[in-house]
Motif scaffolding. Sequence first.
Motif, mmCIF file in Angstrom:
data_model
loop_
_atom_site.group_PDB
_atom_site.id
_atom_site.type_symbol
_atom_site.label_atom_id
_atom_site.label_comp_id
_atom_site.label_asym_id
_atom_site.label_seq_id
_atom_site.Cartn_x
_atom_site.Cartn_y
_atom_site.Cartn_z
ATOM 1 N N LEU A 144 79.471 52.769 43.267
ATOM 2 C CA LEU A 144 80.546 53.468 43.960
ATOM 3 C C LEU A 144 80.091 54.840 44.448
ATOM 4 N N TRP A 145 79.059 55.374 43.834
ATOM 5 C CA TRP A 145 78.569 56.701 44.166
ATOM 6 C C TRP A 145 77.056 56.665 44.386
ATOM 7 N N GLN A 146 76.628 57.707 45.065
ATOM 8 C CA GLN A 146 75.195 58.004 45.125
ATOM 9 C C GLN A 146 75.002 59.404 44.573
ATOM 10 N N MET A 147 74.191 59.480 43.540
ATOM 11 C CA MET A 147 73.935 60.769 42.906
ATOM 12 C C MET A 147 72.703 61.392 43.546
ATOM 13 N N GLN A 148 72.908 62.484 44.252
ATOM 14 C CA GLN A 148 71.774 63.128 44.930
ATOM 15 C C GLN A 148 71.161 64.204 44.043
ATOM 16 N N GLU A 149 69.885 64.152 43.905
ATOM 17 C CA GLU A 149 69.170 65.185 43.153
ATOM 18 C C GLU A 149 67.881 65.527 43.893
ATOM 19 N N ARG A 150 67.415 66.717 43.664
ATOM 20 C CA ARG A 150 66.185 67.177 44.313
ATOM 21 C C ARG A 150 65.123 67.413 43.247
ATOM 22 N N LEU A 151 64.014 66.711 43.395
ATOM 23 C CA LEU A 151 62.932 66.801 42.427
ATOM 24 C C LEU A 151 61.895 67.792 42.916
ATOM 25 N N ALA A 152 61.452 68.647 42.018
ATOM 26 C CA ALA A 152 60.414 69.628 42.365
ATOM 27 C C ALA A 152 59.062 68.918 42.432
ATOM 28 N N ALA A 153 58.466 68.926 43.591
ATOM 29 C CA ALA A 153 57.135 68.307 43.760
ATOM 30 C C ALA A 153 56.461 69.012 44.929
ATOM 31 N N ARG A 154 55.773 70.079 44.645
ATOM 32 C CA ARG A 154 55.146 70.864 45.702
ATOM 33 C C ARG A 154 53.654 70.565 45.748
ATOM 34 N N ASP A 155 53.191 70.176 46.906
ATOM 35 C CA ASP A 155 51.761 69.906 47.113
ATOM 36 C C ASP A 155 51.315 70.639 48.360
#
Length: 436
Positions: A144-155
């Motif tokens: 019913l939902w989409q949980m948006q998250e931002r993952l730290a991945a800096r290259d």
Amino acid sequence: MLLPDRALLLAAGCWLLLAVAAAVVPAWLPLWQTAGVALAALAVADGLAARSRLGEVSVQRQLAHAMPVGTWQTVGLRLRCDAAAARGWLSDGHPAAFASDGLPLRFALARGRWLRLSYRVAVSERGRQCFDGITLRRSSPLRLWQMQERLAARDEVRVYPNFARIAHYTLLATDNRLSQIGILQRRRRGQGMEFQQLRDYRQDDSPRAIDWKASSRVSRLISREYADERDQQIVFLLDCSARMRARDGDLSHFDHTLNALLLLAWVALRQGDTVGLATFGHARPRVLLPGKTVATVNTLMNAVYDLEPSLQVPDYLAAGETLSRHLRKRALVILVTNLRDEDDDTLLPAVRHLRRRHAVSVASLREPILDEVLEAPVEDFSAALLRAAGLEYLQARRRQLALLRHGGVEILDVSASELPVALINHYRARKRAGTL
């Protein structure tokens, strides 16, 4: 951040239709109220379950940390989730200057397993480029939902001039197929070259190169091969001013120039010569003294990969004087720029100054728009004015090139895309003629 998924939106739409039906048929009002409470309860429970799963999916980016400009590169993403199965969408934070193909990526990840996804980016800007965070939209258990998250991945990656062309050149040189890219096989003129080895006769060999004694011993034609003179210096004098900001295709004139210089440097080093570089027309001119080892190509790439054309006007005389202070031995100085008629004040004195000790060649990049203007039909007054302006500009340019040729300077007047092959042919011609 919770975002409603399509299933929740459809359920909400059905509940609203049921509300309309309940307004017409009052007996359906309890059904509508019950459905609303049930839908809200499910949505809240599903949303809480989705929030509890934050951070369960880990993503590791896999990419080359050195990329050639003007190419498409594949970026890999390795996903893993040990807590539960996961599905959803993923978007990677690639550099804004790069176009992408394949994003966003849909994933379905089993519990305890890993999954590899990939997409492609068009590497169009040199220098240090950063891939930043990864945005993940994971579906809730009931979808019913989409949980948006931002993952730290800096290259961070370094984008160099297109060194992939070196591999292509090497492959063609190995198979003796350089003519496919326009490299001319020139006969050596004059004498004085050192004998290097005997080899099988080739179709283009001069009859005078045949060693008849060796041929009679092995019953086939054998040619004598002479080594070119080695340890000669090639120094690039690179214009980094506003002249080089023009674009030809996906790359700027400056990028085309760096690609060409890199390829010619590799060719010259393979011939046993030394290669150096000096830049001008920007805030901090750089000087790379001539080096002979193959590692010089890497040194050259690291010296120029983060250079960008400035907004300055080039001062050829100052650049020539600076280069002369660093060069004690005779060299072939190749000035790569885009000549204009207003350059007479500093260009001609600079060339005369350099020619006192060095051989000088000037490679001037020609704008393709000029050819398009001259070839376009003249259908109105504006087109006539544009054509007249183009002809005047071309006439001034020819006059300046004629002055340089009169002063003993060899000229390459080519488009940016033609520069790599033109420079290699020019270098090989001068080397075979013994005029380096």
